[in-house]
Structure formats: structure tokens, C-alpha cells
Design an enzyme around this catalytic site. Sequence first.
Site, short mmCIF file in Angstrom:
data_model
loop_
_atom_site.label_atom_id
_atom_site.label_comp_id
_atom_site.label_asym_id
_atom_site.label_seq_id
_atom_site.Cartn_x
_atom_site.Cartn_y
_atom_site.Cartn_z
N LYS B 219 1.09 -1.13 -0.23
CA LYS B 219 0.21 0.15 0.04
C LYS B 219 0.40 1.06 0.09
CE LYS B 219 -3.82 -2.68 0.47
NZ LYS B 219 -5.26 -1.95 -0.67
N ASP B 247 0.08 -0.13 -4.36
CA ASP B 247 -1.46 0.09 -4.46
C ASP B 247 -1.99 1.66 -3.57
OD1 ASP B 247 -4.04 0.12 -3.92
OD2 ASP B 247 -4.82 -1.64 -3.23
N GLU B 273 -1.80 0.47 -8.49
CA GLU B 273 -3.17 0.08 -8.84
C GLU B 273 -4.31 1.48 -8.04
OE1 GLU B 273 -3.67 -3.94 -6.61
OE2 GLU B 273 -6.03 -3.31 -5.43
N GLU B 300 -11.43 -2.63 -7.81
CA GLU B 300 -12.01 -3.40 -6.66
C GLU B 300 -13.69 -1.92 -6.11
OE1 GLU B 300 -9.43 -3.07 -4.24
OE2 GLU B 300 -10.01 -2.18 -2.29
N ASP B 323 -14.75 -7.12 -8.18
CA ASP B 323 -14.98 -7.43 -7.36
C ASP B 323 -16.46 -8.03 -7.23
OD1 ASP B 323 -14.63 -6.37 -4.18
OD2 ASP B 323 -16.07 -7.30 -4.66
N HIS B 350 -9.80 -8.93 -7.62
CA HIS B 350 -9.67 -8.24 -6.48
C HIS B 350 -10.27 -9.28 -5.11
CE1 HIS B 350 -11.32 -6.16 -2.88
NE2 HIS B 350 -10.58 -5.45 -2.51
#
Lengths: 437, 437
Positions: B219, B247, B273, B300, B323, B350
Site C-alpha cells: 500500500k 496500491d 493500483e 475493486e 470485485d 480483487h
Amino acid sequence: MPRITHVEVTDVRFPTSLSMDGSDAMNKDGDYSAAYVALRTDDPAVSGFGFTFTIGRGNDVCVLAAQRRAEPLIGREVAAVVGDLGGTYRDLASDSQLRWLGPDKGVEHLAMAAVMNAVWDLAARVADKPLWRLLVEMPAADLVDACDFTYLSDAITREEAIAMLESTRAGRDERLALLEQHGYPCYTTSAGWLGYSDDKLRRLCAEAVAEGYDHIKLKVGADLEDDVRRCTIAREVIGWDRHLMIDANQVWDVPQAIEWVDRLAEFKPLWIEEPTSPDDILGHATIRRAVAPIGVATGEHGMNRVLFKQMFQAEALDFCQLDSARLASINEIVPVYLMARKFGVPVCPHAGGVGLCELVQHLSIFDFLAVSATLENRVTEFVDHLHEHFVDPCIVEDGAYRLPTTAGYSAEMHAASVAAYAYPDGAYWSSSAQVAG
Amino acid sequence: MPRITHVEVTDVRFPTSLSMDGSDAMNKDGDYSAAYVALRTDDPAVSGFGFTFTIGRGNDVCVLAAQRRAEPLIGREVAAVVGDLGGTYRDLASDSQLRWLGPDKGVEHLAMAAVMNAVWDLAARVADKPLWRLLVEMPAADLVDACDFTYLSDAITREEAIAMLESTRAGRDERLALLEQHGYPCYTTSAGWLGYSDDKLRRLCAEAVAEGYDHIKLKVGADLEDDVRRCTIAREVIGWDRHLMIDANQVWDVPQAIEWVDRLAEFKPLWIEEPTSPDDILGHATIRRAVAPIGVATGEHGMNRVLFKQMFQAEALDFCQLDSARLASINEIVPVYLMARKFGVPVCPHAGGVGLCELVQHLSIFDFLAVSATLENRVTEFVDHLHEHFVDPCIVEDGAYRLPTTAGYSAEMHAASVAAYAYPDGAYWSSSAQVAG
């Protein structure tokens, strides 16, 4: 110094499906409804009212979401809430767990609209001004700082926005005098619901002409031969010097939209409204290129500012029909108006439903005075239904909205209406003659 | 012949915010939650389970929406419901009043996902097959007729879809044998949550390498210097022959995304992402052109098939991360897979959250066997949390999902877990030590 002590959210539903008012190719049997928010304070004279609009089932889900969304307001000082309208919005919008349910779309966003509409109503009441005047008289930087520009910086900057608002100071008094004299021009959808008979259509078109309307809108998209016949009737009655608009309420795929509109082109519609999915930016752009010079209009289901940004960037729209109870109130609506001006697209807000006309009159007046500074290609929707339930209903004369003069956002309903049409326990719905929605 | 007799929808919440599991730049304190649907019949041996995933507050709103959405199923014969999966979907999706609250987005769409996931689980159980096998063995025309192609005809037609599925019959047995031997490749996000310390990050990266992962995701997006330091640690541990993904969870505007990713380019991420708003199709396309050869991934929060259609049309994506609990189950997911193949975009679903890994393994297996027929550039997310609550948990070995063999969609939770984590009355939440979410 009053504080917000509680929030009342009521599921109010009107049985409009019984008369086919509001019937179109997608929405066959709507019961016009509101998730109605009242912000109450420890001063009985100080309240704020707002709502989001739905068409029946699911209004209870919006009510629950609005209750949850408004909870952080309880206990706050009114002066703090309305003194920092950007901070209040960001605080409510930024709940990191609720964000997952969107972001910024669907039920949670409708709930944000309902709550923030009540906050802006409260702010205008505290300022003792109709909302349009509060907006126009706010310093440009203050208004811009109340706005949500998240994800918009590739289309508009804070500095551009301030400059745009300040550039319209010149001539504002003259434009206000014009509105006070003539009102803000509107058009009527009341004539053209799909469920009405040909005779009723003919009669209502004639009435609309008699009442001074220059624009009349018909619902289309269920059956092509019906559409041809109904457009023929409308043109017979209104002639060719007035504008006819057609509205398909999202029933077509992109290729089908192009084909169908081509068949109705002989009636020279000013716009085709909602030809396809409200999410389909590229689809609207494709349709627009194919059906020109007929304009493309959409926006009543436009979910948020990021969608409108892209509609403008993709040159997908001739008319932007933002919705006052779907976008998250003034904080998100003003950025859309500013982008629309930058990209040269007129805003003709969606109205009708219940209470939307009461709200959008403020937006259109604000637009003319402080953003676009023009009426060219602009006309605001008006539907003559359900105004009797509002304490300060909009007034339309000679095809134009008169300027609201009462403090607030005109969003307050009569307590008796709320009580009678509360679902399912109000007097109307609990009477044995009514079928549950 | 059993009938559906009632629908139980439970608000299940796990207190993941306590450990910062799942923390990222946007979602700081999620409590992983499910609006959990159980379709019960008059045969105690026949039930269907499904859910949508949320991160805490608002899960109650999804529960209410799912209850309302599922109501029409009560009283229907199971054989009729699972014998016409397209008809069942269209019937639930086409409620003309609920449609106003979307269409096809936000809470109402999450609720559709929850209910239809339970219907597909029921269908697979009745067929006595894991869901992936049910999908693969359905006649192509039947599967396509279960799909929702509304608003997609400018991108894909029914005939193309059928031909695409039929074209993958060749080699299907060999691909199945390959999956049975090696599993479906996955990557781990468990190492890289933003709330973890550098030491924990270093340790988890080393563990992931030891467990056989070739792809590791971090992240980013809260603080650039932190990101540089964390990427440096990750590359030290995993080397340069494995893939690093980053991400940002939607924290940037478009220009900021380009600038920030440029600063992290030295770490050669495979993809960035969620660089910006999940709704911003044109923004993703702009970012993609600017940051190549770093790929752009999102999905997602991709709200519906119309969004993905445009992402493909605009060439905005290198990796599609749909998702399984946000799209409206198989009926909407399969069209996205088919469009992805047509436009040449790999789907890397996701997962994580609660139960998403259990669902997406079926989707990836179906993709390899029946749609894309390739593993190239494909890797499915895996997060090692909360699997203990599932009756038939996914099994990951050597960086790959093993093929599920039990009938259904692997969506059933242990009754004891549902009871304990039901919010707010379950044993966990009602114990005095817990703070309400």
C-alpha cells in the site's frame, strides 16, 4: 447559541402511481417519495429541512442511511455547522467505513444529499436569506472553499473557480433586475407522461401553450410507432416555433438510441434526454456525434462530480441536467456548474418528482447571477405536481420561476403532509383502502 | 420439490481495525464485514449462502437493502429459481422503484450482489458441483442467456459471447489438469498494509518469498518518503526477479498520481493500483499513458459492467480487478470477463476482505478454463485473513489457489462465527469490552 439536538428522518411517499403521473419508458409506476430530513435544535424557531427524492420502494433504505449519516451533527452548535459548510460536508463525507459503499454514489450519496440539503437550508435560514441569495452574496473564496474539488483538478482549479465567480460581479444587479421582472424560464414535462392518452396529451400541450411555455417535453422509448404518433400530435398543437424535447429515460443501448432518434429526427427535437445508461460517458459521446444537430441531455441520474467532469471532457453533452437531490448538495453542485461553464455546456437542472422544483429554482438563479451570466440555451424543468405539500412552494408564471423570497432552500414540507404520507404508518398509507407499495 | 421459505440476512462484522489489518491510505480503520444472506428452504439440507463485503459502518444499510431485494424469492420453487438464473436475476434487478436508487451502483447493487451470490451458491449446490465447474459445464448459450448484456451491445454481442466461450473448448481438459496439479497463481497483500511497521513489513515480505509468492503488493499514497523507504525494504527482501505491485487506494487526483508514481518508478512496480477515483475512466486512461510501462490496475470499486465497458473502450487499464461482491454476481461478472478478453485485458480479481478469496478462486478458474485460456499476466489476490470463519475455506499452497471440490460457491460461514460476530448483538460485540463500530 442553539445546538442541533436531534435529527428526524421520515419516509414520505405519495401514491403517484395511481394516476400514472410520472410514467415513462423506464419508470412505469413510481410513487414519488422523499427521505425527508429535519435538523432540530434547542431553539424551536431554528430548524433545517432537506430531502432526497426517490420513487417508492427503497426510500426506507435511504432513510436509514440518512439517519446514520446525520448522526455526527447531533450536539454541534448551529453556528459551527453553518459557519464552516465545507468542513461540515467533508466531515460527514469522509467517514472511511461508509465510503466503501460508494464512493459518492447510490444510496449513501442520496443520503448525503438529503442531509447536506438540510444543512444548507439551515444556513440560509440562519442568514435570513433565500439560498440563492446566500450563495450569490458569499465571498467567492468562501463559496469555493465550501466545494468538493476532490478528483477535479485535471479539469478545474480552485483559482480558476474563484476567478470565474468574481468575473460575474459585473452586471449582476442588472441580471437580478431582469429575473425579478421576468423570472427564470422553465419548461413543462407535465404534458408528456407516457401513460397519458392521446386526448390528454393534446389537451395538456394546448394548456401548456396557453400558459406561456416555449418548451414542451415528451417521454418516448417504449414503442416507436406510439412515439411517432405522439410527436405528431405535439407538433400539431405547439407548432414549429416552440421547442419540443424528447426523453427516453435510459431504455436504449447505444446503437439502438442512434437508430430510434434518427426515426424521430423529423420532429426536430431540441434534445434527446437520457438516451442510454447514465453511467455511459463514451456512449453519450458516440450518440451525440451521431444525432447532431439534435442535442444530447442527461444528468438526473448523474451520480457525482467525477461523472460530470468526464461528460464535459468527452464532449458528451449539449445540456447538463444535474439533480439537486442526487448530487451531494451545494458542495458538489457548484463545482459541476463551474466545470459546465468552463466547458461551455448549459445547465438545465432536472426537476419534478417531489420538491425538486423547489430546490432547482435556487440553483438556476444562482447560475445566472454568479456563474454563467446568460440564459442562452437554458431552461429549467417544471412539473406541476405535489407543490401543495411545501410551506414555501415555487411559483411559476408565464413559463418562468418567480424568485423565492423566503429564507432557506424552500425544502420544508407541511407537517400535516409529512404526517399523512409517512410510510407505512401515516394516515394515508395505514387506511385500509391502500395497497402497500 | 423444495421452496424458498425465508431469507436470513445478518450484519456480521469482524474487529479488524484493532490490528490495522487492511489499513491503507484511504481505508484507515476498516472492520471487515459482510451483509450475509442465507436462503432457506423447506428442505433443511438445501440452502444457499452469499454476501457482500463492507468495511463496517453502513453494513446495516446493506442488510436492509438485501432483505428487501430478496423478498420476491420467498415462496418460489428452488428448481424454478436455479433453473432460470437469468430470469431470476432480471426479475430481482428490474424493480422499477429500486432502480432509481442506482441504477446498478452503491448499496442497492451491493445488495444485489449478496442475494445473487446466494442464488448461484444454491444453484451449484443443487447441481452438486463447485461453482467453477457449474459455469464451465453449462452450455455456452445458457450461460450467456443468464448474463446481463444491457448497455453492452456497442462492445459485445450475444453471438460473440457464445462463440468466445465455445472457442475455448479445445484444450480445456489439459488446462484443468494443469490447474489440478499446480493450482491458480495468486499474490499476497498480507505483507504490505500501511499500518504495519518496517520490521513487520520486512518479516512478512521474507515469509511471502519463503511461501512461494512471485508477486507482492504494498500500500502506498499516504506519504511519499514513507513509500520510498517501504519500497526499498520490499525490493531488498524480494529482489528484482519477483514482481512488486503498489496500491494507492484512490487517494490521488490525476496530476498528482502521475507525479507520485513517477517518483516510485525506480522500484519498477508491475502496476499502480487505484491511482484515483474508481469512476474516472478518462483519468485512468490519462494516467496509463503517462506512467507506462508501469501498468494501471483498478476495479475493486468498479461499480458495474458499464464502467468496465468504458475502461476497456478507453484503453484505461492494463489489469482488470473486478470485485465478486460489488458486481451483481455471475450474471454481471461473466460479461466483464468476456469484454476483457475481447479487449485483451487480463483479469486479476480483487480479493481479501472477508470471504472474497473464497469467491474469486472460482472466477479465476472459470476464466482460465472457459474464457481467456491463458495464465499470462494473470494473478489473483490472496490475503490470509478470516478464512477460519468459512465452512469450505480456500486453500493456498506454493503461491496458488487449490481447486475447490465442494459443491457451491464456498460462501458459507460457520454458524458459530455468524452468531458470535453478528452486530451489535453477537457475543463478541455485546461483550462490554468492545466499542461499538
